[in-house]
Structures are given as C-alpha cells and as structure tokens.
Design an enzyme around this catalytic site. Structure first.
Site, PDB file in Angstrom:
ATOM      1  N   LEU A 130       0.849  -1.177   0.000  1.00 27.00           N
ATOM      2  CA  LEU A 130       0.000   0.000   0.000  1.00 27.00           C
ATOM      3  C   LEU A 130       0.889   1.231   0.000  1.00 27.00           C
ATOM      4  O   LEU A 130       1.794   1.353   0.827  1.00 27.00           O
ATOM      5  CB  LEU A 130      -0.914   0.001   1.231  1.00 27.00           C
ATOM      6  CG  LEU A 130      -1.749  -1.264   1.457  1.00 27.00           C
ATOM      7  CD1 LEU A 130      -2.610  -1.117   2.709  1.00 27.00           C
ATOM      8  CD2 LEU A 130      -2.616  -1.589   0.238  1.00 27.00           C
ATOM      9  N   CYS A 131       0.633   2.140  -0.930  1.00 24.86           N
ATOM     10  CA  CYS A 131       1.373   3.400  -0.993  1.00 24.86           C
ATOM     11  C   CYS A 131       2.881   3.124  -1.110  1.00 24.86           C
ATOM     12  O   CYS A 131       3.309   2.360  -1.957  1.00 24.86           O
ATOM     13  CB  CYS A 131       1.020   4.249   0.231  1.00 24.86           C
ATOM     14  SG  CYS A 131       1.591   5.965   0.151  1.00 24.86           S
ATOM     15  N   THR A 132       3.684   3.707  -0.228  1.00 19.32           N
ATOM     16  CA  THR A 132       5.137   3.559  -0.298  1.00 19.32           C
ATOM     17  C   THR A 132       5.625   2.210   0.217  1.00 19.32           C
ATOM     18  O   THR A 132       6.841   1.974   0.263  1.00 19.32           O
ATOM     19  CB  THR A 132       5.824   4.687   0.495  1.00 19.32           C
ATOM     20  OG1 THR A 132       5.220   4.776   1.795  1.00 19.32           O
ATOM     21  CG2 THR A 132       5.676   6.019  -0.222  1.00 19.32           C
TER      22      THR A 132
END
Length: 335
Positions: free
Chosen positions: A101-103
């Site tokens: 998720l995301c970074t």
C-alpha cells in the site's frame, strides 16, 4: 477461510496500516462468511507514529498466509529492515499473494519482488522508486497494479481501491461493493486498464446526484442517454457533467458504462442467465456488444470471467486446504 497477514515494523505509515486492519481485520461475517483470518505480524511490539502495537505473530508467520500486505513505508530514503525483507521474500516463495500500500512498494522493491514487473506508488515517490530500482517499470498514472501474485497501490486513498480489489478477487464483486458501501468510501476514480474493481455507488447524501444515481441503477436495461439523465436531474447536460466529475471523477456516460459492466459481472457470478439475457439486462443490447465492451473493460470475455469466478467461489466454499485455494486465486487474477 482465506488468511491475511499484515507485515508491520517500526517506520510504517499509520493511515495505510489502519485501513488494512479496517478492511481485513474487522468482523464482516454478516456480509461474507467466512471472512478473513487476519493477523498482525512483526518483530515484537512495534511503534507506529505515537502508538505502540502488540503483534499476533512474528514476521516468520507471513509465510503461512495466503495474502501478505505491506503498509506504507514512512522514510523511503532508509532501507527497510533486513528481517522484514527476508520475511516478505519467504512468504512470496511459499506462495503468498503480496500487496503493498502506498510507499510499501519500496519494501517490495528492496525485496526484489518487483524486478521486471510494472508497479506504482504514491505519485510524489514514483520518480524515486524508478531511479533507485531501474528494473521496475513504474507507472505513475494508475491507482494500483495487479501482477497476479504481486500488487502495488498508489498513495493514501488508492490503498482502499487495492484492498477492495483483493476482496473482489476473493469474494466476488457483489460482496466487494457491499463492503465499499459499509465503509462509505469515496467513489472509485478512473486510473487505468489494470483495475478490475468497479465504481462503488455513492451512499445517499446531500449532493446534487443523490436521487439520480439510484434512479439510473434501476434502469440499466434501458438505453439511457446523457440527455435522459440531465432531464431526470432537472439540470443542463453541462451542469450534469460538472457534478459527475466532481462526485465520481468521471463523465456521466463513463459512469453509466461502468455500472453496466459492474452489473454484468454480478449477473455472471450469481446467475445462470445467458449472455444474451445479460446483455439485455445491462442495456448493452446484443451479446456482441456486451462481449466487446466487457473484454475491453475487464480484460477477459464474459464466459471466461464466469468460469473463473464461479469455479473460484465454489472452491472457496469447499472444505479445502490452503494449497487447494491458491491456484484458483492465481487463475482469477491472472486473467
């Protein structure tokens, strides 16, 4: 029961972590039974921002999960812990579906799971990801990328899009939309061909399209036009388009098309209706038109989609073990 393990160490972002806990760790057996067997996995107690979390298992437990989720990694300039990278690699080698998720994509990249693959991350970090890991094809224009056994999402709210995508793969589109409505998530935004999840319908509320959208969903079998929608909403076509863009992130016709495809997916999953009947029920007119638009949007033919998700749902409900479930899930996302 499918198992989901959240890989947690110091330095994770609290928003993405709590979002994954809300989707997979909540008791949603009233929607889907069985739901997920969920676990937090980390090296003992973990500090997330100002909070201290106790883990259910150590990182070695990731290798026993069907799906491993890596939340956002706070400091992308710092290499993730070696023990986290080793645990994520071991889980993938054991057959787990791994999603960031995301970074969190920086963790998967450092573990080598994204080499030679397409991936995404938060738009503010896509250049850094591409520069540090040149063997990855970084796509900054999508909400998430599904490579089958490895998935990545863009930043923040896009993590919800990916989580709901995983729910749809495991439990079908109808249940994914029930979960979306329960969470009162923002409408899904267009973000690329790789996305199979459909636009969740905004909950009734105080917005200009609150009465129009349910009206449209009850008439998907009719040949509706933008003028029909504008007339029903008592506004000009231009104002209608403006409200649709603001609320759904897309045009009235694209939203209507998405809803027709979503309805077709649900009918393919839950009924034995013929393709001709489904084409009529979704306003596509003919099976040829439905097949063309369905393949263009979803990536597979309606018949293939039905076989995949029907067999996957049957296998999910059968008393099989973890190894028996895996091939069905992989087949579903590979198509």
């Amino acid at each position: 029961m499918p198992t989901v393990a959240l890989a947690v160490t110091d330095g994770m972002l609290p928003f993405e972590l709590s979002l994954a806990i809300e989707v997979f760790g909540s008791d949603l057996t009233h929607v889907v039974d069985p739901w997920y067997d969920f676990a937090l996995c980390g090296p003992g107690a973990v500090r997330i921002d100002r909070y201290r979390l106790e883990m259910d298992h150590g990182l070695d437990h990731l290798a026993h999960a069907d799906t491993v989720i890596v939340p956002g990694w706070a400091d992308t300039d710092v290499d993730p812990p070696v023990e986290l990278l080793d645990a994520v690699r071991a889980a993938h080698a054991a057959g787990a579906r791994v999603a960031s998720l995301c970074t969190g994509a920086f963790v998967l990249a450092a573990a080598g799971l994204l080499d030679g693959k397409r991936a995404t991350t938060h738009w503010a970090h896509t250049e850094a990801l591409a520069r540090r890991h040149p063997h990855i094809t970084v796509d900054p224009d999508v909400l998430y990328v599904d490579n089958g056994d490895v998935l990545t999402s863009a930043g923040k709210a896009a993590a919800m899009d990916l989580c709901l995508h995983l729910v749809r793969l495991d439990h079908g589109s109808a249940n994914a939309n029930k979960i979306a409505r329960r969470l009162v998530v923002p409408p899904h935004r267009d973000g690329g061909q790789a996305q199979f999840i459909r636009t969740p319908v905004p909950d009734p509320g105080n917005h200009p399209l609150a009465e129009l959208l349910p009206w449209v969903l009850q008439r998907l079998d009719e040949p509706l036009t933008v003028e029909d929608l504008a007339r029903q909403a008592r506004m000009s076509s231009r104002h209608l388009a403006r409200h649709f863009t603001s609320l759904t992130g897309t045009t009235p016709l694209q939203w209507l098309h998405t809803q027709r495809i979503r309805h077709a997916q649900e009918l393919l999953e839950t009924t034995d209706d013929t393709i001709d009947a489904i084409a009529t029920a979704t306003g596509m007119g003919t099976s040829t038109t439905l097949r063309r638009h369905f393949h263009r949007t979803v990536g597979v033919a309606p018949d293939t989609y039905r076989r995949t998700f029907r067999s996957h749902i049957d296998l999910r409900n059968a008393p099989t073990g973890r190894d028996d479930r895996k091939p069905a899930a992989r087949h579903a996302v590979a198509n």
